[in-house]
Design a protein around this motif. Structure first.
Motif, short mmCIF file in Angstrom:
data_model
loop_
_atom_site.label_atom_id
_atom_site.label_comp_id
_atom_site.label_asym_id
_atom_site.label_seq_id
_atom_site.Cartn_x
_atom_site.Cartn_y
_atom_site.Cartn_z
N ASN A 256 -8.65 12.24 5.76
CA ASN A 256 -8.43 13.39 5.15
C ASN A 256 -7.20 13.27 4.45
N PRO A 257 -6.83 14.33 3.70
CA PRO A 257 -5.41 14.64 3.14
C PRO A 257 -4.32 14.98 3.97
N ALA A 258 -4.59 15.44 5.13
CA ALA A 258 -3.59 15.66 6.23
C ALA A 258 -2.88 14.25 6.67
N ILE A 259 -3.71 13.12 6.64
CA ILE A 259 -3.10 11.91 7.11
C ILE A 259 -2.12 11.68 5.95
N THR A 260 -2.49 11.69 4.93
CA THR A 260 -1.64 11.21 3.58
C THR A 260 -0.39 11.87 3.68
N ARG A 261 -0.64 13.39 3.82
CA ARG A 261 0.49 14.30 3.80
C ARG A 261 1.53 13.80 4.88
N ASN A 262 0.95 13.73 6.32
CA ASN A 262 1.82 13.18 7.15
C ASN A 262 2.47 12.01 6.96
N ILE A 263 1.99 11.00 6.50
CA ILE A 263 2.73 9.88 6.34
C ILE A 263 3.79 9.88 5.27
N TYR A 264 3.65 10.52 4.16
CA TYR A 264 4.28 10.59 2.99
C TYR A 264 4.89 11.75 2.95
N GLN A 265 5.37 12.48 3.76
CA GLN A 265 5.86 13.96 3.72
C GLN A 265 7.18 13.78 3.04
N HIS A 266 8.04 12.81 3.39
CA HIS A 266 9.45 12.60 2.81
C HIS A 266 9.35 12.43 1.25
N VAL A 267 8.33 11.80 0.68
CA VAL A 267 8.34 11.50 -0.55
C VAL A 267 7.67 12.94 -1.29
N LEU A 268 6.73 13.79 -0.69
CA LEU A 268 6.28 14.93 -1.02
C LEU A 268 7.66 16.00 -1.03
N ASP A 269 8.33 15.94 -0.13
CA ASP A 269 9.56 16.92 0.05
C ASP A 269 10.46 16.47 -1.20
N GLU A 270 10.76 15.25 -1.51
CA GLU A 270 11.59 14.89 -2.54
C GLU A 270 11.09 15.29 -4.05
N THR A 271 9.78 15.09 -4.01
CA THR A 271 9.14 15.45 -5.12
C THR A 271 9.33 16.79 -5.50
N ALA A 272 9.13 17.74 -4.51
CA ALA A 272 9.07 19.15 -4.48
C ALA A 272 10.55 19.58 -4.99
N ARG A 273 11.33 18.76 -4.45
CA ARG A 273 12.94 19.11 -4.55
C ARG A 273 13.15 18.74 -6.15
N LYS A 274 12.72 17.87 -6.59
CA LYS A 274 12.90 17.54 -8.19
C LYS A 274 12.21 18.42 -8.92
N ARG B 231 0.76 -1.34 -0.19
CA ARG B 231 0.05 0.14 0.07
C ARG B 231 0.74 1.36 -0.03
N HIS B 232 1.91 1.19 0.81
CA HIS B 232 2.86 2.36 0.68
C HIS B 232 3.45 2.38 -0.65
N THR B 233 4.07 1.34 -0.97
CA THR B 233 4.56 1.51 -2.35
C THR B 233 3.58 1.95 -3.48
N TYR B 234 2.46 1.63 -3.39
CA TYR B 234 1.57 2.26 -4.34
C TYR B 234 1.39 3.73 -4.31
N ALA B 235 1.33 4.25 -2.93
CA ALA B 235 1.18 5.58 -2.50
C ALA B 235 2.38 6.57 -2.97
N THR B 236 3.64 5.71 -2.82
CA THR B 236 4.69 6.46 -3.16
C THR B 236 5.12 6.59 -4.67
N MET B 237 4.49 5.60 -5.37
CA MET B 237 4.69 5.70 -6.78
C MET B 237 3.67 6.69 -7.41
N GLN B 238 2.54 6.81 -6.84
CA GLN B 238 1.47 7.89 -7.12
C GLN B 238 1.84 9.44 -7.07
N LEU B 239 2.76 9.41 -5.80
CA LEU B 239 3.32 10.67 -5.50
C LEU B 239 4.40 11.11 -6.53
N GLU B 240 5.30 10.29 -6.63
CA GLU B 240 6.37 10.49 -7.30
C GLU B 240 6.22 10.66 -8.76
N THR B 241 5.01 10.18 -9.26
CA THR B 241 4.48 10.63 -10.60
C THR B 241 3.84 12.09 -10.76
#
Length: 405
Positions: free
Chosen positions: A368-386, A343-353
């Motif tokens: 709510n989206p805040a839960i998603t953001r809290n769990i996958y903040q590291h992915v969002l940070d890396e995506t923002a950097r890219k 499940r985390h793999t799926y979410a990570t792939m979605q956010l990385e795209t």
């Protein structure tokens, strides 16, 4: 000769401090009067366990002040165990499996320390003894013997205790929440989630393409369904023509017994779109299942039209299903991750795209989206950097700003 003084008789409203012996040494208790707010009758309250007369006297003064101010609460004649199980737990509107988890933590880690104490006599010091026990805990379970209790479980025990006492305060059964007075309660550390890369997910799907449950593995990686949602899926909730499925029920384990349940949250009731490859995998699986059912005949056990069953139509046990996944991953040389981490793999792939967090949250069934953001903040940070690196590369391009015309 001076006349001997007789001890002054205490008035009814003054209370008293009394000494008594325990196996641990001397202790003190306080006795103080109060009036029942409903009947107006005079009653006495006792609180035990003070380690010095000074502490006992301080508490006595505080209780007498509460009585005088009219803020005193009638003592609750229930032990912490009885209160937690007969008052607090029935008030919870969570799923049965969630409440069973709360009870397990209380039974195993909390009740042995404070379960027998009166609810209104428990102090922050008592809770610190609970937390000391958690920190010293060594597992005896197979495969985890000698390992300490996870920080997440310790933090959950503290959260449950704080919630129980908070409930008691709101109901007027106690005056204050002792969990809030603990100096250093357990806190969950940063959770490191293991996920597969896109390449590793692809290797797994190709390696298991001929497996009897190939469609199940594909569905987990392509939709991020929870285990219980997948195993509770029935064919009437799948529309292969429209390419979607509806999450309405789950198949979970409560105290070792498999049973139907509702999705984890209201947002868990959702419609999930299916890609073409997943639709094709489900069509092939449905045809194979029909052939199994024809071969077994009257012995076919499934009465619920489940999408995934064992070879004779019996429901799959969630823990067995997880074990099969671990064995398959190991057999094909892939990193060992938990089934839930697909499940985390799926979410990570979605956010990385570059998919936005609101859409991913809805697909996952988060409240709510805040839960998603809290769990996958590291992915969002890396995506923002890219994303910023791409803009930087554009700004540094030699043709940028070249005059035209």
């Amino acid at each position: 000769m001076a006349e001997a003084k007789t001890p002054r008789r205490r008035g009814w409203g003054e209370g008293s401090v009394q000494e008594y012996e325990t196996k641990a040494g001397k202790r003190w208790l306080i006795v103080y009067p109060y009036k029942d707010p409903q009947t107006g009758q005079r009653k006495q309250a006792k609180r035990r366990g003070f380690t010095s007369p000074t502490k006992a006297a301080r508490e006595l003064r505080a209780k007498l002040a509460e009585v005088a101010a009219g803020t005193h609460r009638k003592p609750v004649r229930l032990t912490f165990r009885d209160y937690a199980l007969t008052k607090w737990l029935p008030s919870r509107t969570r799923r049965e499996s969630t409440n069973a988890g709360y009870r397990d933590i209380l039974e195993q880690y909390v009740f042995p320390v404070i379960g027998g104490k009166q609810l209104d006599e428990i102090t922050s010091g008592d809770l610190e003894r609970v937390y000391a026990r958690l920190r010293a805990w060594k597992s005896t379970a197979r495969g985890r013997k000698g390992q300490p209790l996870s920080l997440a479980t310790q933090a959950q025990a503290h959260a449950i205790l704080s919630t129980v006492f908070g409930y008691a305060v709101r109901k007027g059964d106690i005056v204050s929440n002792p969990a809030l007075a603990v100096d250093d309660p357990p806190r969950a550390g940063k959770v490191e989630r293991s996920v597969w890369t896109v390449a590793q997910a692809g290797i797994f799907l190709r390696a298991t393409s001929s497996h009897r449950l190939a469609a199940a593995w594909r569905l987990l990686l392509a939709t991020g369904l929870r285990r219980g949602e997948l195993l509770g899926l029935t064919w009437d909730a799948v529309d292969l023509e429209r390419g979607e499925l509806r999450v309405r029920r789950t198949w979970i384990v409560v105290k070792g017994v498999c049973q139907w349940s509702k999705p984890k949250t209201a947002a868990g009731h959702r419609t999930v779109p299916l890609d073409g490859g997943t639709v094709a995998a489900l069509r092939a699986h449905r045809a194979a299942q029909a052939a199994e059912r024809l071969r077994i005949g009257a012995g076919w056990q499934d009465k619920d039209q489940r999408v995934f069953t064992d070879p004779v139509g019996a429901p799959l046990h969630p823990e067995t299903f997880s074990m099969w996944f671990r064995d398959l991953a190991t057999a094909h040389g892939l990193p060992r991750i938990r089934l839930h981490e697909l499940r985390h793999t799926y979410a990570t792939m979605q956010l990385e795209t570059g998919e936005n967090v609101v859409t991913v949250s809805a697909l996952l069934g988060h409240a709510n989206p805040a839960i998603t953001r809290n769990i996958y903040q590291h992915v969002l940070d890396e995506t923002a950097r890219k994303a910023n690196d791409k803009v930087g590369a554009l700004l540094d391009a030699p043709t940028l700003g070249t005059a035209t015309g």
